[in-house]
Design a protein around this motif. Structure first.
Motif, PDB file in Angstrom:
ATOM      1  N   LEU A 197       2.504  -1.409   7.999  1.00  0.00           N
ATOM      2  CA  LEU A 197       2.875  -0.646   6.813  1.00  0.00           C
ATOM      3  C   LEU A 197       1.771   0.357   6.478  1.00  0.00           C
ATOM      4  CD1 LEU A 197       4.406  -3.510   4.628  1.00  0.00           C
ATOM      5  CD2 LEU A 197       5.522  -2.029   6.304  1.00  0.00           C
ATOM      6  N   LYS A 198       2.141   1.621   6.410  1.00  0.00           N
ATOM      7  CA  LYS A 198       1.180   2.702   6.243  1.00  0.00           C
ATOM      8  C   LYS A 198       0.770   2.855   4.777  1.00  0.00           C
ATOM      9  CE  LYS A 198       1.635   3.985  10.596  1.00  0.00           C
ATOM     10  NZ  LYS A 198       0.547   3.832  11.561  1.00  0.00           N
ATOM     11  N   ARG A 199      -0.503   3.222   4.560  1.00  0.00           N
ATOM     12  CA  ARG A 199      -1.020   3.530   3.225  1.00  0.00           C
ATOM     13  C   ARG A 199      -1.873   4.794   3.293  1.00  0.00           C
ATOM     14  NH1 ARG A 199       2.029   2.049   0.428  1.00  0.00           N
ATOM     15  NH2 ARG A 199       0.826   1.569  -1.444  1.00  0.00           N
ATOM     16  N   ARG A 200      -2.026   5.450   2.140  1.00  0.00           N
ATOM     17  CA  ARG A 200      -2.872   6.643   2.018  1.00  0.00           C
ATOM     18  C   ARG A 200      -3.979   6.377   1.000  1.00  0.00           C
ATOM     19  NH1 ARG A 200       2.218   9.198   2.346  1.00  0.00           N
ATOM     20  NH2 ARG A 200       2.391  10.504   4.218  1.00  0.00           N
ATOM     21  N   PRO A 201      -5.042   7.154   1.024  1.00  0.00           N
ATOM     22  CA  PRO A 201      -6.088   6.986   0.010  1.00  0.00           C
ATOM     23  C   PRO A 201      -5.563   7.154  -1.412  1.00  0.00           C
ATOM     24  CG  PRO A 201      -6.881   8.338   1.829  1.00  0.00           C
ATOM     25  CD  PRO A 201      -5.418   8.142   2.051  1.00  0.00           C
ATOM     26  N   GLU A 202      -4.523   7.965  -1.578  1.00  0.00           N
ATOM     27  CA  GLU A 202      -3.984   8.201  -2.910  1.00  0.00           C
ATOM     28  C   GLU A 202      -3.156   7.029  -3.435  1.00  0.00           C
ATOM     29  OE1 GLU A 202      -4.242  12.180  -0.757  1.00  0.00           O
ATOM     30  OE2 GLU A 202      -3.633  10.120  -0.316  1.00  0.00           O
ATOM     31  N   CYS A 203      -2.786   6.085  -2.561  1.00  0.00           N
ATOM     32  CA  CYS A 203      -1.935   4.955  -2.973  1.00  0.00           C
ATOM     33  C   CYS A 203      -2.686   4.094  -3.980  1.00  0.00           C
ATOM     34  CB  CYS A 203      -1.520   4.115  -1.763  1.00  0.00           C
ATOM     35  SG  CYS A 203      -0.424   4.976  -0.609  1.00  0.00           S
ATOM     36  N   GLY A 204      -2.158   3.975  -5.167  1.00  0.00           N
ATOM     37  CA  GLY A 204      -2.777   3.195  -6.228  1.00  0.00           C
ATOM     38  C   GLY A 204      -3.655   4.015  -7.133  1.00  0.00           C
ATOM     39  N   SER A 205      -4.168   5.119  -6.630  1.00  0.00           N
ATOM     40  CA  SER A 205      -5.015   5.994  -7.455  1.00  0.00           C
ATOM     41  C   SER A 205      -4.979   7.402  -6.865  1.00  0.00           C
ATOM     42  CB  SER A 205      -6.454   5.472  -7.505  1.00  0.00           C
ATOM     43  OG  SER A 205      -7.279   6.323  -8.268  1.00  0.00           O
ATOM     44  N   PRO A 206      -4.185   8.274  -7.420  1.00  0.00           N
ATOM     45  CA  PRO A 206      -3.479   8.105  -8.704  1.00  0.00           C
ATOM     46  C   PRO A 206      -2.018   7.681  -8.567  1.00  0.00           C
ATOM     47  CG  PRO A 206      -3.433  10.394  -8.054  1.00  0.00           C
ATOM     48  CD  PRO A 206      -4.165   9.677  -6.948  1.00  0.00           C
ATOM     49  N   CYS A 207      -1.495   7.606  -7.299  1.00  0.00           N
ATOM     50  CA  CYS A 207      -0.043   7.432  -7.106  1.00  0.00           C
ATOM     51  C   CYS A 207       0.353   5.961  -7.221  1.00  0.00           C
ATOM     52  CB  CYS A 207       0.371   7.978  -5.749  1.00  0.00           C
ATOM     53  SG  CYS A 207       2.126   7.805  -5.419  1.00  0.00           S
ATOM     54  N   HIS A 208       1.453   5.687  -7.908  1.00  0.00           N
ATOM     55  CA  HIS A 208       1.995   4.326  -8.038  1.00  0.00           C
ATOM     56  C   HIS A 208       3.482   4.288  -7.657  1.00  0.00           C
ATOM     57  CE1 HIS A 208      -1.616   2.822 -10.046  1.00  0.00           C
ATOM     58  NE2 HIS A 208      -1.625   3.970 -10.730  1.00  0.00           N
ATOM     59  N   LEU A 209       3.913   5.276  -6.870  1.00  0.00           N
ATOM     60  CA  LEU A 209       5.327   5.351  -6.516  1.00  0.00           C
ATOM     61  C   LEU A 209       5.771   4.114  -5.731  1.00  0.00           C
ATOM     62  CD1 LEU A 209       8.001   6.921  -6.337  1.00  0.00           C
ATOM     63  CD2 LEU A 209       7.115   8.001  -4.236  1.00  0.00           C
ATOM     64  N   CYS A 210       5.012   3.749  -4.686  1.00  0.00           N
ATOM     65  CA  CYS A 210       5.402   2.593  -3.864  1.00  0.00           C
ATOM     66  C   CYS A 210       5.367   1.312  -4.683  1.00  0.00           C
ATOM     67  CB  CYS A 210       4.479   2.473  -2.662  1.00  0.00           C
ATOM     68  SG  CYS A 210       4.651   3.823  -1.465  1.00  0.00           S
ATOM     69  N   GLU A 211       4.370   1.211  -5.537  1.00  0.00           N
ATOM     70  CA  GLU A 211       4.257   0.029  -6.393  1.00  0.00           C
ATOM     71  C   GLU A 211       5.503  -0.132  -7.255  1.00  0.00           C
ATOM     72  OE1 GLU A 211       1.864  -1.212 -10.410  1.00  0.00           O
ATOM     73  OE2 GLU A 211       0.970   0.261  -9.061  1.00  0.00           O
TER      74      GLU A 211
END
Length: 715
Positions: free
Chosen positions: A636-650
């Motif tokens: 499962l792929k993640r980006r540095p932006e995942c969780g900060s600032p983006c919460h779309l996947c969450e």
């Protein structure tokens, strides 16, 4: 590790000392209660005679009016009598073979066997089979299955009127009970009868019943040739003797009977004793050298018989020249000294010594010879009739075929289901391998996801009854301590295949492959959740901190079941019902009302909190989540932006397995790939959407100053 300790500390605070004490009190009460009510039936069953109630006898040996225990050193059994005559035996599988069921606990099936080696009936008195307990519908199927064994052979591996698969969802239990009945019946009967045990094909010299010539011909035990006057003329013509007259003249028209001969191998009493009578047959068996064989020949009518008159003449060397036998290039002729004649009929046993080379189990041919007279008185011999003969197979005793291993039968019976499941697992492997390409196409992911879940629910669950559960895990763990052989692990082909695939995928990718794609009850919950969203039902998910506490529920249910398996097995059977799999999947809601209500409550909760049972209560999910820590690959792929600032996947994760930090908690992830669909969506994922808009602006700028704007590519 710090994070794990934090979660455990939070769990301890959530439960509190009072709740912990209450939980321990409940557990202790369950243990004491189960110990008080447990009846170790399998270790100390009532005497067999006490189990043979009138109702049991009516089911296992109809019309028996008396039974009494047999006092010998053989397998425990009761002799059954009808009108004062012994007709068979009644026995218990628990007493004779003590065969274990799927639960590894020996069951008790009482059955009967008659003196001809046929099962007369069977009924189960005791078992601990997990997929039969508290299941009235499947228990009724088992009763029908055992009843249908009546009339079958008392031989391990013999076919029965109904296959074990008739007891859908409890096939292993049904097969184990069937095999135990067949094996026990054979043991009981063999010890108390004079049955000959053969190790190689042997002529049946035991079985006898009065049979007429016509019945023996119809049975294949005799070959017959009826020769009319017209047939005689045709035989003379074939021999080039058509202008000569037969030595024995004809009578009547062309359709008149000239000869009627039957031949066959005489040593089986059905042939020889019926053919010549008791005394001549006894002379063959007891008055000749050991190993002597005989051909039976009998003339039934007509003016020409197989004997003739010259076998009494010294000038003819006492030869019985009208009949000969040939086999595999060898020719056999007979003389008067070879004859054992019948009394009052033209029938004989024509003997062959042991060293003659004749093989009664191989085909042979008998020839009836006629004679024609030339004008000068010379005799010309010709073949009047040829009779090909092979001893019927049921006149030969064969060694009992070695029964195939019990585990092999379902692999043969379920080969179509195995093929379907293997193809489905191949498709799932392809989905996981190419998840990136699939996730880039939202519509393709949606159809593949819903389609595979539907297949898992309908075919894997409701049709094939291949719902992997904590019961399988426990039985696999218990098998070594119960001295069960390797075949136990192979007894359920679909479960074995699913277990192996789950174990491999668990080590490689984590818990989510099974729980998210291959669990029928999980598929049912997710499909209902999809419907709930279509109906715009309100959805609730706990806050992250509360959810961590609720996750502990599946570990607690797993711990309780494993503890009870050790200290109170009877209570463990009840505790395993925390899984509604048996009710909703294998029984398709055809169970007692309390079980159905419980399953419906869980499904109802899942309409508002997706996969609530899987996330918070499932003991199998707890076991897989513990082992999930071993997984090797994160696809499962993640980006540095995942969780900060983006919460779309969450926000889009239906089971909230993504922390606010953006990290995916793989032990709680069901590999649904929803987050990957968002990850690749350049209209919804903020980093991709920003890059896309920037690229569009670049395309709209004049071509004269392209270098002033630095390019930015997606991560």
């Amino acid at each position: 590790m710090d994070e794990g300790r934090t979660g455990m500390a939070a769990a301890r605070r959530a439960f509190g000392p009072g709740l912990r004490r209450a939980a321990l009190a409940v557990l202790a009460a369950l243990v004491l209660f189960s110990a008080a009510i447990a009846q170790p039936y399998e270790d100390n069953p009532p005497p067999l005679i006490d189990r043979l109630t009138p109702e049991v006898l009516a089911a296992v040996f109809p019309e028996v009016d008396r039974v009494e225990m047999v006092a010998d050193d053989g397998p425990v059994a009761a002799a059954a009598y009808r009108n004062g005559d012994p007709v068979g035996y009644v026995f218990s599988t628990l007493d004779v073979v003590r065969a274990p069921g799927y639960s590894s606990t020996p069951f008790d099936v009482v059955a009967g066997v008659d003196l001809d080696g046929r099962i007369t009936g069977a009924v189960v008195l005791f078992h601990r089979e997990p997929y039969l307990i508290n299941d009235t519908w499947r228990t009724a199927q088992l009763v029908k299955f055992l009843s249908a064994m009546a009339g079958g052979e008392a031989r391990l591996g013999a076919e029965t009127a109904l296959p074990p698969g008739f007891v859908a969802g409890a096939t292993i239990s049904a097969r184990a009970m069937r095999n135990a009945v067949q094996e026990s019946a054979r043991m009981v009967l063999r010890f108390r009868t004079e049955e000959i045990v053969v190790t190689e094909p042997t002529i049946d010299m035991i079985n006898f019943k009065p049979m007429s010539v016509e019945e023996l011909v119809a049975d294949g035990a005799l070959a017959r040739a009826r020769i009319t006057n017209a047939d005689l003329a045709a035989a003379l013509a074939r021999a080039g003797l058509g202008d000569l007259l037969p030595e024995v003249p004809t009578k009547g028209s062309a359709d008149g009977l000239y000869a009627d001969l039957v031949v066959g191998y005489a040593n089986p009493p059905k042939v020889g004793r019926n053919g010549v009578g008791l005394e001549p047959y006894d002379q063959l068996i007891n008055g000749t050298a050991p190993g002597t064989m005989a051909i039976y020949a009998g003339s039934l009518g007509g003016v020409y018989d197989h004997r003739g008159t010259r076998y009494n003449n010294l000038s003819n060397r006492f030869a019985l020249d009208r009949l000969s036998v040939s086999q595999a290039g060898q020719h056999y002729e007979f003389t008067k000294s070879d004859m054992i004649p019948a009394r009052g009929r033209i029938a004989d046993l024509l003997t062959l010594p042991e060293g003659s080379g004749f093989d009664p189990m191989q085909p042979w041919r008998a020839e009836l010879h006629g004679t024609a007279l030339r004008p000068d008185g010379r005799r010309e011999s010709f073949v009047l009739a040829e009779m090909d003969y092979t001893l019927p197979p049921h006149y030969i005793l064969h060694p009992e075929p070695a029964a195939a291993p019990a585990w092999a039968e379902p692999w043969i019976e379920e080969r179509f289901e195995i093929a379907v499941l293997c193809v489905a697992l191949g498709v799932l492997t392809a989905i996981l391998a190419f998840q990136g390409a699939i996730s880039r196409r939202r519509w393709l992911h949606r159809y593949l996801r819903l389609g595979f879940l539907t297949f898992t629910l309908v075919w894997v669950g409701w049709i094939a009854s291949a719902q992997l559960s904590i019961v399988h895990v426990i039985n696999y763990l218990k098998a070594p301590s119960e001295d069960l052989d390797f075949g136990f692990y192979l007894a359920e082909p679909l479960i074995v295949i699913l277990s192996v695939y789950t174990a491999i995928s668990l080590v490689l990718l984590g818990r989510g492959v099974f729980c998210g794609w291959l669990c029928p009850f999980g598929a049912l919950q997710e499909l209902l959740a999809h419907l709930a969203r279509k109906l715009r039902l309100p959805q609730w998910n706990p806050k992250e901190r509360l959810q961590r506490h609720l996750w502990m529920g599946k570990y607690l249910s797993l711990s309780a079941i494993l503890t009870l398996v050790v200290v109170a097995p009877e209570a463990a059977i009840v505790a395993e019902e925390v899984e509604p799999f048996k009710t909703a999947i294998t029984a398709m809601f055809v169970r007692g009302l309390p079980y159905v209500i419980y399953a419906l409550i869980l499904l109802g909760i899942g309409l508002f909190t997706e996969r609530a049972f899987c996330r918070f209560l499932c003991p199998l999910g707890g076991a897989l989540a513990i082992l999930d820590r071993l997984h090797l690959v994160d696809l499962l792929k993640r980006r540095p932006e995942c969780g900060s600032p983006c919460h779309l996947c969450e926000r889009s994760c239906p089971v909230k397995a993504i922390e606010r930090s953006g990290k995916i908690i793989m032990a709680e992830c069901f590999q649904c790939l929803d987050c990957q669909v968002e990850y690749y969506d350049d209209r919804r994922c903020p980093p991709l959407a920003k890059a896309r808009k920037l690229q569009l602006r670049q395309l709209k700028q004049p071509a004269r100053n392209p270098a002033n704007v630095p390019a930015e590519t997606p991560a």
